[in-house]
Structures are given as structure tokens and as C-alpha cells.
Write a protein that holds these residues in place. Structure first.
Motif, PDB file in Angstrom:
ATOM      1  N   LYS A 230      -6.415 -13.174 -14.665  1.00  0.00           N
ATOM      2  CA  LYS A 230      -7.150 -13.979 -14.712  1.00  0.00           C
ATOM      3  C   LYS A 230      -7.173 -14.349 -13.281  1.00  0.00           C
ATOM      4  N   LEU A 231      -8.589 -14.036 -12.627  1.00  0.00           N
ATOM      5  CA  LEU A 231      -8.859 -14.067 -11.664  1.00  0.00           C
ATOM      6  C   LEU A 231      -9.869 -15.208 -11.138  1.00  0.00           C
ATOM      7  N   THR A 232      -9.528 -16.296 -10.251  1.00  0.00           N
ATOM      8  CA  THR A 232     -10.204 -17.596  -9.395  1.00  0.00           C
ATOM      9  C   THR A 232     -10.776 -17.540  -8.634  1.00  0.00           C
ATOM     10  N   GLU A 233     -11.303 -18.161  -8.242  1.00  0.00           N
ATOM     11  CA  GLU A 233     -12.017 -17.618  -6.613  1.00  0.00           C
ATOM     12  C   GLU A 233     -11.374 -17.968  -5.728  1.00  0.00           C
ATOM     13  N   ASP A 234     -10.321 -18.571  -5.745  1.00  0.00           N
ATOM     14  CA  ASP A 234      -8.944 -18.376  -4.764  1.00  0.00           C
ATOM     15  C   ASP A 234      -7.721 -17.859  -4.759  1.00  0.00           C
ATOM     16  N   SER A 235      -7.790 -16.302  -5.782  1.00  0.00           N
ATOM     17  CA  SER A 235      -7.137 -15.348  -5.796  1.00  0.00           C
ATOM     18  C   SER A 235      -7.166 -14.693  -4.533  1.00  0.00           C
ATOM     19  N   ILE A 236      -6.040 -14.132  -4.167  1.00  0.00           N
ATOM     20  CA  ILE A 236      -5.563 -13.747  -2.774  1.00  0.00           C
ATOM     21  C   ILE A 236      -6.058 -11.917  -3.314  1.00  0.00           C
ATOM     22  N   VAL A 237      -7.103 -11.334  -2.694  1.00  0.00           N
ATOM     23  CA  VAL A 237      -7.064  -9.959  -2.566  1.00  0.00           C
ATOM     24  C   VAL A 237      -6.836  -9.083  -1.194  1.00  0.00           C
ATOM     25  N   SER A 238      -6.451  -8.063  -1.113  1.00  0.00           N
ATOM     26  CA  SER A 238      -6.221  -7.226  -0.120  1.00  0.00           C
ATOM     27  C   SER A 238      -7.429  -6.743   0.469  1.00  0.00           C
ATOM     28  N   MET A 239      -7.941  -6.181   1.320  1.00  0.00           N
ATOM     29  CA  MET A 239      -9.164  -5.599   1.540  1.00  0.00           C
ATOM     30  C   MET A 239      -8.834  -4.281   2.071  1.00  0.00           C
ATOM     31  N   ASN A 240      -7.761  -3.448   2.750  1.00  0.00           N
ATOM     32  CA  ASN A 240      -6.599  -2.666   3.091  1.00  0.00           C
ATOM     33  C   ASN A 240      -6.947  -3.101   4.203  1.00  0.00           C
ATOM     34  N   LEU A 241      -6.871  -4.247   5.157  1.00  0.00           N
ATOM     35  CA  LEU A 241      -6.907  -5.156   6.242  1.00  0.00           C
ATOM     36  C   LEU A 241      -4.918  -5.098   6.318  1.00  0.00           C
ATOM     37  N   TRP A 242      -4.452  -3.667   6.797  1.00  0.00           N
ATOM     38  CA  TRP A 242      -2.239  -3.787   7.004  1.00  0.00           C
ATOM     39  C   TRP A 242      -2.310  -3.751   8.307  1.00  0.00           C
ATOM     40  N   ALA A 243      -0.606  -4.327   8.366  1.00  0.00           N
ATOM     41  CA  ALA A 243      -0.160  -3.777   9.346  1.00  0.00           C
ATOM     42  C   ALA A 243       0.766  -3.131   9.074  1.00  0.00           C
ATOM     43  N   PHE A 244       1.657  -2.122   9.865  1.00  0.00           N
ATOM     44  CA  PHE A 244       2.084  -1.178   9.397  1.00  0.00           C
ATOM     45  C   PHE A 244       3.112  -0.711  10.917  1.00  0.00           C
ATOM     46  N   THR A 245       4.237  -0.892  10.699  1.00  0.00           N
ATOM     47  CA  THR A 245       5.801  -0.209  11.800  1.00  0.00           C
ATOM     48  C   THR A 245       5.078   1.375  11.197  1.00  0.00           C
ATOM     49  N   PRO A 246       5.819   2.774  11.860  1.00  0.00           N
ATOM     50  CA  PRO A 246       5.540   3.901  12.025  1.00  0.00           C
ATOM     51  C   PRO A 246       6.172   3.785   9.920  1.00  0.00           C
ATOM     52  N   SER A 247       7.523   3.588  10.219  1.00  0.00           N
ATOM     53  CA  SER A 247       8.470   3.528   9.009  1.00  0.00           C
ATOM     54  C   SER A 247       7.615   3.853   7.658  1.00  0.00           C
ATOM     55  N   ILE A 248       6.513   3.364   8.102  1.00  0.00           N
ATOM     56  CA  ILE A 248       5.557   3.247   6.533  1.00  0.00           C
ATOM     57  C   ILE A 248       5.261   4.487   5.438  1.00  0.00           C
ATOM     58  N   PHE A 249       5.448   5.848   6.932  1.00  0.00           N
ATOM     59  CA  PHE A 249       5.165   7.101   6.557  1.00  0.00           C
ATOM     60  C   PHE A 249       6.789   7.201   5.885  1.00  0.00           C
ATOM     61  N   LEU A 250       7.368   7.611   5.604  1.00  0.00           N
ATOM     62  CA  LEU A 250       8.211   7.984   5.149  1.00  0.00           C
ATOM     63  C   LEU A 250       8.508   7.513   3.782  1.00  0.00           C
ATOM     64  N   HIS A 251       8.774   5.993   3.727  1.00  0.00           N
ATOM     65  CA  HIS A 251       8.072   5.535   2.578  1.00  0.00           C
ATOM     66  C   HIS A 251       7.187   5.807   1.478  1.00  0.00           C
ATOM     67  N   LEU A 252       5.662   6.703   1.922  1.00  0.00           N
ATOM     68  CA  LEU A 252       4.864   6.625   1.439  1.00  0.00           C
ATOM     69  C   LEU A 252       4.664   7.484   1.245  1.00  0.00           C
ATOM     70  N   GLU A 253       5.023   9.288   1.885  1.00  0.00           N
ATOM     71  CA  GLU A 253       5.681  10.706   1.620  1.00  0.00           C
ATOM     72  C   GLU A 253       5.795  10.375   0.441  1.00  0.00           C
ATOM     73  N   ALA A 254       7.145   9.742   0.177  1.00  0.00           N
ATOM     74  CA  ALA A 254       7.832  10.037  -0.904  1.00  0.00           C
ATOM     75  C   ALA A 254       7.674   9.651  -2.116  1.00  0.00           C
ATOM     76  N   GLU A 255       6.682   8.160  -2.424  1.00  0.00           N
ATOM     77  CA  GLU A 255       5.250   8.220  -3.260  1.00  0.00           C
ATOM     78  C   GLU A 255       4.235   8.980  -3.969  1.00  0.00           C
ATOM     79  N   TRP A 256       4.568   9.457  -2.286  1.00  0.00           N
ATOM     80  CA  TRP A 256       2.899  11.340  -2.542  1.00  0.00           C
ATOM     81  C   TRP A 256       3.691  11.705  -3.367  1.00  0.00           C
TER      82      TRP A 256
END
Length: 302
Positions: free
Chosen positions: A204-230
Motif C-alpha cells: 500500500k503506497l501513500t503520498e509519503d511513501s519514500i521512493v528512490s529516483m536513482n540518486l545514489w552515493a557510492f564508494t567504488p566498492s559497489i562494483f565488486l558486489h554489483l558484478e557478482a549480482e550481474w
């Protein structure tokens, strides 16, 4: 990968390889507001003021010349610019047959394609989303002093009501957090339209539900995990012509495996974007309001 140095400077990764089918063209190059600049230019302008000195565009190979002509040439003298290319063959295991598809593999794959271009901690944005100056500043401030090897990231959280389009359905990453706004779960929900509260399956979504609009803050360590998920994604969907590897889905899988922590930083900034041609008027109005307040100049790059 080094785990202890602090980031020197910040990068901005701009995802701009989309086809813009619902919009009807390359919305990445359309110009908005009295400054007659692409949406990505306003975001980059905000990023530079927030301490970011390098921009990496993720584009399709055939788009680079147009990007140089319409956008990156205008950034000369303001920041360093580089390009990463998103193609259907990137990060496929050697010897594996390629899926015969015309569409990009999605946002998670787009970020992964910039793996060899990112030099420091970085923000991720969509080229066709206007996030608001305060949101960019908040995210840059958050990630600036996080150690580069730390698996601690940030996500800008917008209220759902502020991110809907009057022109048609949208997709949003619905965030579930604890009381301290640590991300517990994020779910990609498509075809959101109509009145709020909005019921989607068991959600159930309300007007105050928090959503991501793909504004992310990452360190380069994300790539190791992202490649594994890919690589896991490819086992099930490697021959799909339509399935996308969403960054939201990849992040959710990582959360379940306790590989990382993500702070959701709530923002009151006004988000606008161009999913449909009819969204242009809203974007122009928002940007011109900020120009009237002297947040942006005309021309934008002086």
C-alpha cells in the motif's frame, strides 16, 4: 581494492543510455528553462558547486558524438568529462552467447559499465531527472568523507507524491527503512498511476511513501558486489530480450546478504523529470522558478 584511503574529489556518473520510447526521442539532449540547457547540465552545475569535479556519462556508443556536440562541449573548463559505453555485450562471460536485444540491460548494468572509469567516491543520477540543488548537495556532502573501500552508501529518498507524472504511469523504487532511515528493503514497482493511496499487490503506497529516483552515493566498492549480482542475473535472464538488471533489485539482493549498509537521506527537494512529452512544461516551470531565484544563471555556463 584499497580499503582505507579517503576519496580525493568526487565523480558524478550520469546514466544516459536510455532509448526514451515513452518520450518519443533522445530526451537527454532536449533543452529546458530560460537557460536552454539539458536537464543533465543543471544537475552537473549543482554537482560542481557541491565539490564534484569529474563527470562520467554512460551512453550507447552511437550517442557519444551527439553528447559531445550538445552537452559535454559546454562543460569545457568547468569539469573533467569522460564516457563509458553500455552495450549488450559488456560483462558477459567469455564464450557465452549474447542475447539478441535492442534495449539496454538496465540501470544496474549501466553503473557496472562505468567500473573502469570511476576513480573515487561518486554520485549516480539519471540524465532525464531533475533532482534539485539541495538534494545533490546533501548527497555529495554525505559521501565525501566515506572511506573508498567501505560498503556504506546513500540513497536520496523522495516522497512518492512529489515524483508522479500527470501524463501516465511511472516506475519507482519503493524504500522500506528502520526508524533511523537505514534501508531495509527496496522494491521496483512499475505502472504507478492514479490516486494515492495506491495499492500494488501486497504493498500500500501513500503520498509519503519514500521512493528512490536513482540518486545514489557510492564508494567504488559497489562494483565488486554489483558484478557478482550481474553474473547471478545472467544465469536466469541472460537470453532475455526485455528483462532489465535494475540497480534497485541488485541493491536489495545485497542487503539480504548483509554485504552493505545504505542510509536513506530524506529530501524535501522538488523532483521533476521527462518521462513523457507532456512533462516538459512542468520541468520548464520548475527550472525557471530557480532561475528567478538566481539559483541558476542565463546562460548556465559562463
Amino acid at each position: 581494492m584499497q580499503s582505507n584511503p579517503m576519496a580525493i574529489g568526487l565523480d558524478l556518473l550520469v546514466m544516459a543510455a536510455g532509448l526514451g520510447k515513452r518520450y518519443g526521442g533522445n530526451k537527454q539532449f532536449d533543452r529546458f528553462g530560460l537557460a536552454q540547457s539539458a536537464i543533465a547540465e543543471y544537475t552537473i552545475f549543482d554537482a560542481i558547486r557541491s565539490g564534484i569535479n569529474r563527470v562520467v556519462f554512460v551512453v550507447r556508443e552511437e550517442m557519444k558524438e551527439s553528447f559531445c556536440r550538445h552537452i559535454s562541449s559546454r562543460l569545457s573548463g568547468h569539469c573533467e568529462v569522460d564516457f563509458a559505453f553500455q552495450t549488450s555485450r559488456d560483462f558477459f562471460p567469455e564464450g557465452r552467447a549474447l542475447a539478441d536485444r535492442d534495449t539496454p540491460w538496465g540501470t544496474g548494468h549501466a553503473i557496472l559499465c562505468a567500473k573502469n572509469k570511476i576513480r573515487s567516491n561518486f554520485l549516480v543520477v539519471n540524465a532525464d531527472d531533475f533532482y534539485g540543488p539541495s538534494a545533490i548537495e546533501m548527497m555529495a556532502k554525505f559521501i565525501k568523507n566515506i572511506p573508498m573501500g567501505k560498503n556504506f552508501f546513500g540513497c536520496a529518498g523522495y516522497g512518492l507524491k512529489k515524483t508522479l507524472s500527470n501524463q501516465g504511469a511511472v516506475s519507482r523504487g519503493i524504500c522500506e527503512t528502520d526508524d533511523e532511515y537505514n534501508l531495509i528493503n527496496i522494491r521496483e514497482v512499475t505502472d504507478i498511476q492514479g490516486d494515492i493511496p495506491y495499492k500494488f499487490a501486497d504493498l500500500k503506497l501513500t503520498e509519503d511513501s519514500i521512493v528512490s529516483m536513482n540518486l545514489w552515493a557510492f564508494t567504488p566498492s559497489i562494483f565488486l558486489h554489483l558484478e557478482a549480482e550481474w553474473n547471478e542475473f545472467l544465469k536466469s535472464h541472460g537470453f532475455s530480450k526485455i528483462k532489465e538488471f535494475f540497480i534497485t533489485t541488485a541493491i536489495n539482493n545485497m542487503l539480504k546478504k548483509n554485504l552493505l549498509a545504505i542510509k536513506v537521506l530524506k529530501t524535501e527537494a522538488r523532483w521533476v523529470g521527462v518521462t513523457y512529452q507532456g512533462d516538459r512544461e512542468t520541468v520548464d516551470r520548475e527550472i525557471n522558478g530557480l532561475i528567478a531565484k538566481k539559483i541558476y544563471t542565463v546562460p548556465l555556463w559562463q
